[in-house]
Scaffold this active site. Structure first.
Site, PDB file in Angstrom:
ATOM      1  N   GLU A  79      17.636 -16.877  28.500  1.00  0.00           N
ATOM      2  CA  GLU A  79      17.681 -16.026  27.315  1.00  0.00           C
ATOM      3  C   GLU A  79      19.145 -16.002  26.874  1.00  0.00           C
ATOM      4  O   GLU A  79      20.016 -15.676  27.675  1.00  0.00           O
ATOM      5  CB  GLU A  79      17.216 -14.615  27.707  1.00  0.00           C
ATOM      6  CG  GLU A  79      17.104 -13.700  26.525  1.00  0.00           C
ATOM      7  CD  GLU A  79      16.672 -12.277  26.927  1.00  0.00           C
ATOM      8  OE1 GLU A  79      16.342 -12.052  28.110  1.00  0.00           O
ATOM      9  OE2 GLU A  79      16.692 -11.421  26.034  1.00  0.00           O
ATOM     10  N   ARG A 134      15.482 -15.275  44.283  1.00  0.00           N
ATOM     11  CA  ARG A 134      16.750 -15.373  43.561  1.00  0.00           C
ATOM     12  C   ARG A 134      17.886 -15.691  44.511  1.00  0.00           C
ATOM     13  O   ARG A 134      17.835 -15.321  45.679  1.00  0.00           O
ATOM     14  CB  ARG A 134      17.096 -14.027  42.900  1.00  0.00           C
ATOM     15  CG  ARG A 134      16.127 -13.568  41.887  1.00  0.00           C
ATOM     16  CD  ARG A 134      16.536 -12.199  41.365  1.00  0.00           C
ATOM     17  NE  ARG A 134      17.562 -12.295  40.337  1.00  0.00           N
ATOM     18  CZ  ARG A 134      17.291 -12.437  39.048  1.00  0.00           C
ATOM     19  NH1 ARG A 134      16.060 -12.512  38.622  1.00  0.00           N
ATOM     20  NH2 ARG A 134      18.269 -12.504  38.175  1.00  0.00           N
ATOM     21  N   LYS A 137      23.310 -10.853  33.842  1.00  0.00           N
ATOM     22  CA  LYS A 137      24.124 -10.998  32.633  1.00  0.00           C
ATOM     23  C   LYS A 137      24.474  -9.634  32.060  1.00  0.00           C
ATOM     24  O   LYS A 137      25.593  -9.416  31.591  1.00  0.00           O
ATOM     25  CB  LYS A 137      23.348 -11.777  31.569  1.00  0.00           C
ATOM     26  CG  LYS A 137      23.167 -13.236  31.877  1.00  0.00           C
ATOM     27  CD  LYS A 137      22.480 -13.903  30.682  1.00  0.00           C
ATOM     28  CE  LYS A 137      21.296 -14.735  31.100  1.00  0.00           C
ATOM     29  NZ  LYS A 137      20.033 -14.314  30.495  1.00  0.00           N
TER      30      LYS A 137
HETATM   31  P1  ATP Z   1      19.870 -11.957  33.972  1.00  0.00           P
HETATM   32  O1  ATP Z   1      19.380 -10.688  34.603  1.00  0.00           O
HETATM   33  O2  ATP Z   1      21.199 -12.369  34.462  1.00  0.00           O
HETATM   34  O3  ATP Z   1      19.762 -11.950  32.476  1.00  0.00           O
HETATM   35  P2  ATP Z   1      17.507 -13.472  33.909  1.00  0.00           P
HETATM   36  O4  ATP Z   1      16.603 -13.922  34.992  1.00  0.00           O
HETATM   37  O5  ATP Z   1      17.002 -12.446  32.992  1.00  0.00           O
HETATM   38  O6  ATP Z   1      18.866 -13.059  34.550  1.00  0.00           O
HETATM   39  P3  ATP Z   1      17.301 -15.711  32.188  1.00  0.00           P
HETATM   40  O7  ATP Z   1      18.251 -16.154  31.148  1.00  0.00           O
HETATM   41  O8  ATP Z   1      15.995 -15.177  31.752  1.00  0.00           O
HETATM   42  O9  ATP Z   1      18.071 -14.669  33.075  1.00  0.00           O
HETATM   43  O10 ATP Z   1      17.105 -16.832  33.305  1.00  0.00           O
HETATM   44  C1  ATP Z   1      16.885 -18.193  33.093  1.00  0.00           C
HETATM   45  C2  ATP Z   1      16.292 -18.753  34.360  1.00  0.00           C
HETATM   46  O11 ATP Z   1      17.206 -18.577  35.440  1.00  0.00           O
HETATM   47  C3  ATP Z   1      15.018 -18.040  34.744  1.00  0.00           C
HETATM   48  O12 ATP Z   1      14.059 -18.997  35.098  1.00  0.00           O
HETATM   49  C4  ATP Z   1      15.438 -17.177  35.906  1.00  0.00           C
HETATM   50  O13 ATP Z   1      14.362 -16.955  36.775  1.00  0.00           O
HETATM   51  C5  ATP Z   1      16.561 -17.989  36.534  1.00  0.00           C
HETATM   52  N1  ATP Z   1      17.485 -17.121  37.272  1.00  0.00           N
HETATM   53  C6  ATP Z   1      18.150 -16.049  36.798  1.00  0.00           C
HETATM   54  N2  ATP Z   1      18.861 -15.443  37.763  1.00  0.00           N
HETATM   55  C7  ATP Z   1      18.660 -16.166  38.893  1.00  0.00           C
HETATM   56  C8  ATP Z   1      19.116 -16.049  40.243  1.00  0.00           C
HETATM   57  N3  ATP Z   1      19.934 -15.053  40.621  1.00  0.00           N
HETATM   58  N4  ATP Z   1      18.688 -16.960  41.145  1.00  0.00           N
HETATM   59  C9  ATP Z   1      17.883 -17.970  40.767  1.00  0.00           C
HETATM   60  N5  ATP Z   1      17.417 -18.134  39.520  1.00  0.00           N
HETATM   61  C10 ATP Z   1      17.784 -17.248  38.585  1.00  0.00           C
HETATM   62 MG    MG Z   2      16.502 -11.890  31.225  1.00  0.00          MG
END
Ligand code: ATP
Ligand code: MG
Length: 560
Positions: free
Chosen positions: A33, A259, A269
């Site tokens: 995102e 994760r 983020k």
């Molecule tokens: P954030 O909370 O930092 O925004 P998110 O999971 O909402 O993390 P996205 O941009 O939706 O962030 O993530 C893109 C991809 O990265 C998704 O498939 C998510 O599952 C993966 N991802 C995010 N954080 C991690 C992590 N700590 N370990 C492994 N994969 C991750």
């Molecule tokens: Mg997210």
């Protein structure tokens, strides 16, 4: 699949699917995102998604999950692309957006309405929440749940046409308000939001919800394995419900993994954004940030990040990986590639009283102790030199093999010197050492067989380059800042220290980002942003050894 890739549980599934002929080609996606910069957690997801596809000659999409207008930004989009490329992966012509599919998603919404599997609800957001029930209590049906297909279709079309203000209606799936899985209690599919979208502009005033958009984008792109983190496990029944009922030509399979969490760092983020808003760091690419942009500016090689996540593996178990594991991955790469240079971080002046004034000798120094093919460089030597303050001790213990009054030490690639006199200012602080050098001991000449226990680094006074060196440490004082209420309470006040250093002159021609080892001190690179011709700024990438591991071991032995 190549043999050198160890098979984690996801790679086993993929391998079986190829073996059994279920799939001929593996297609994955990385779906960020664009609401912030990518961090070390994303590195794992990128390496996994691009990695498993590449290992099997498959394809990977970079797809922006841009269903949340208002929170997303073109700046983040550009940064994500540059970060993924820098990590060493390429999506070729497969750069997509969930918003590319808004029309098809809308059609799927109509199809669910037609099938009697979706309805327009006119309860308020609060009422919907109240009807949803709790983990221990069933939800209740909305009074609008039994609207006719015709009425639902009419309302849904008018939602799209912009006839209603935000929040008046939502489109919901009609599943089961009594389901023990809250995700199946008639989840929202579309909400009205009169807001511009960074990619589609004002074309839409209704936007699809994440689960709906994500599942169908996977299906539209022919994704075979949709890899996501464990918190989506409870969403899988909904993922499958969409596929069962809409029957798209491709049926992706969602697989969850745990994760990657890094000790003393944050992997969210949103929370990283808090550090920026509060000016704790200078931006998303501050070298202390666990963002890809920050780690790159700090000087971490992309290969080190890839090796690090490989080491962490792919599992279903939550893990908090020690920062030392990441730092060791960095050291492993830099130890091989980084050339050696000399720099003095906390300079103490040494005058060699028996060395002729005005003379400059060029010393030959090895660029890498284990790689003679990297050659030698010339380092100027003169009557006044800088040494590290720590390398001199006035009341030294017997085992102190550096410089002490009356003691001798070898200057790396130069001469043996002896400390004859300590000069202090009125406050009693040491400001200068007066030493003498032994002209017969020049390194590499073989004219003297004198053996000296200690060797220290130095920089010639006249030719030294002044530079600001930034020494970084962990941003937080607790191993898992992700779990504290307010991250501002657990900041490490000493995460950044700056020193005014003296560098050997060859460091003037380093490329920004190119790593070198400052002998005995650690790995360093020139900062990519804050340099000008007359003020050099260097970042410490990592120390030579894991000093934290030592401190923690001592603490365990009760020695601190
Ligand atoms: P954030 O909370 O930092 O925004 P998110 O999971 O909402 O993390 P996205 O941009 O939706 O962030 O993530 C893109 C991809 O990265 C998704 O498939 C998510 O599952 C993966 N991802 C995010 N954080 C991690 C992590 N700590 N370990 C492994 N994969 C991750
Ligand atoms: Mg997210």
């Amino acid at each position: 699949m190549s043999d050198d890739v160890s098979r984690d549980f996801i790679r086993k599934i993929i391998y079986d699917d190829l073996e059994s002929g279920k799939h001929d080609e593996i297609v994955t996606r990385f779906p960020p995102e664009p609401n912030g910069y990518l961090h070390i957690g994303h590195v794992m997801s990128i390496c996994l998604n691009f990695g498993v596809a590449a290992e099997n000659d498959g394809r990977t999409f970079l797809r922006y999950d841009d269903t949340n207008p208002g929170k997303e930004d073109e700046v983040f989009v550009r940064a994500i692309e540059s970060d993924v490329h820098w990590l060493g992966f390429d999506w070729a012509d497969r750069l997509t957006h969930a918003s590319d599919y808004f029309e098809r998603l809308y059609e799927s919404g109509e199809k669910l309405v037609e099938l009697g599997l979706a309805y327009v609800d006119s309860l308020s957001a609060d009422e919907i929440r109240e009807h949803r029930g709790t983990l221990t209590e069933c939800g209740r049906n909305s009074p609008f749940r039994d609207r006719s297909v015709g009425e639902n279709m009419d309302l849904f079309r008018r939602m799209r046409a912009g006839e209603f203000v935000d929040g008046v209606h939502v489109l919901r799936a009609k599943i089961d308000m009594a389901s023990p899985n809250m995700n199946l209690r008639d989840p929202a599919l579309y909400r009205i939001r009169h807001i511009s979208h960074q990619h589609t502009g004002d074309a839409w005033c209704i936007y699809p919800m994440y689960d709906f958009a994500h599942t169908l984008s996977d299906a539209f792109e022919g994704i075979t394995h949709s890899l996501c983190t464990l918190e989506f496990e409870d969403h899988r029944p909904l993922y499958d419900w969409f596929l069962d009922n809409l029957k798209p030509p491709h049926r992706p399979r969602q697989i969850e993994f745990s994760r990657l969490n890094l000790a003393y760092a944050i992997t969210s983020k949103r929370k990283l954004g808090v550090l920026i808003d509060n000016k704790v760091v200078s931006g998303w690419d501050d070298p202390r940030m666990p963002t890809i942009a920050g780690m790159r500016r700090r000087g971490y090689p992309a290969a080190a990040l890839r090796n690090f996540v490989k080491r962490g593996g792919v599992t279903k178990k939550d893990k908090l990986i020690e920062m030392g594991v990441l730092e060791n991955s960095v050291r492993e790469i830099l130890g091989e590639v980084a050339e050696r240079r000399m720099a003095v971080l906390r300079p103490l002046k040494v005058v060699l009283t028996n060395y002729p004034e005005g003379r400059v000798e060029m010393m030959q120094a090895m660029n890498h102790p284990n790689r003679p093919e990297l050659g030698k460089r010339e380092v100027p030597f003169s009557r006044e030199i800088w040494i590290e303050r720590d390398d001199f001790m006035e009341d030294a213990p017997r085992k102190f093999f550096r410089l002490k009054p009356g003691g001798e030490v070898r200057l790396r690639s130069a001469y043996i010197i002896r400390c004859d006199e300590v000069v202090k200012n009125d406050a009693g602080e040491i400001v200068e050492l007066r030493c003498s050098y032994d002209a017969d001991t020049r390194s590499g000449t073989g004219t003297s067989d004198r053996k000296i226990k200690g060797t220290i680094h130095w920089v010639s006074g006249d030719q030294a380059l002044p530079a600001t060196v930034r020494l970084y440490d962990r941003l937080f004082t607790v191993p898992d800042p992700n779990t504290v209420d307010d991250i501002m309470d657990v900041l490490n006040p000493d995460s950044l220290a700056t020193v005014e250093a003296k560098l050997e002159p060859s460091l003037a021609s380093l490329e920004p980002g190119e790593a070198v080892q400052f002998e005995r001190l650690g790995y360093f690179c020139q900062d990519a942003h804050d340099n000008s011709k007359d003020s050099l700024v260097f970042n410490r990438i990592v120390t030579l050894r894991d000093s934290w591991a030592r401190i923690e071991k001592q603490a365990m032995r009760g020695q601190t």
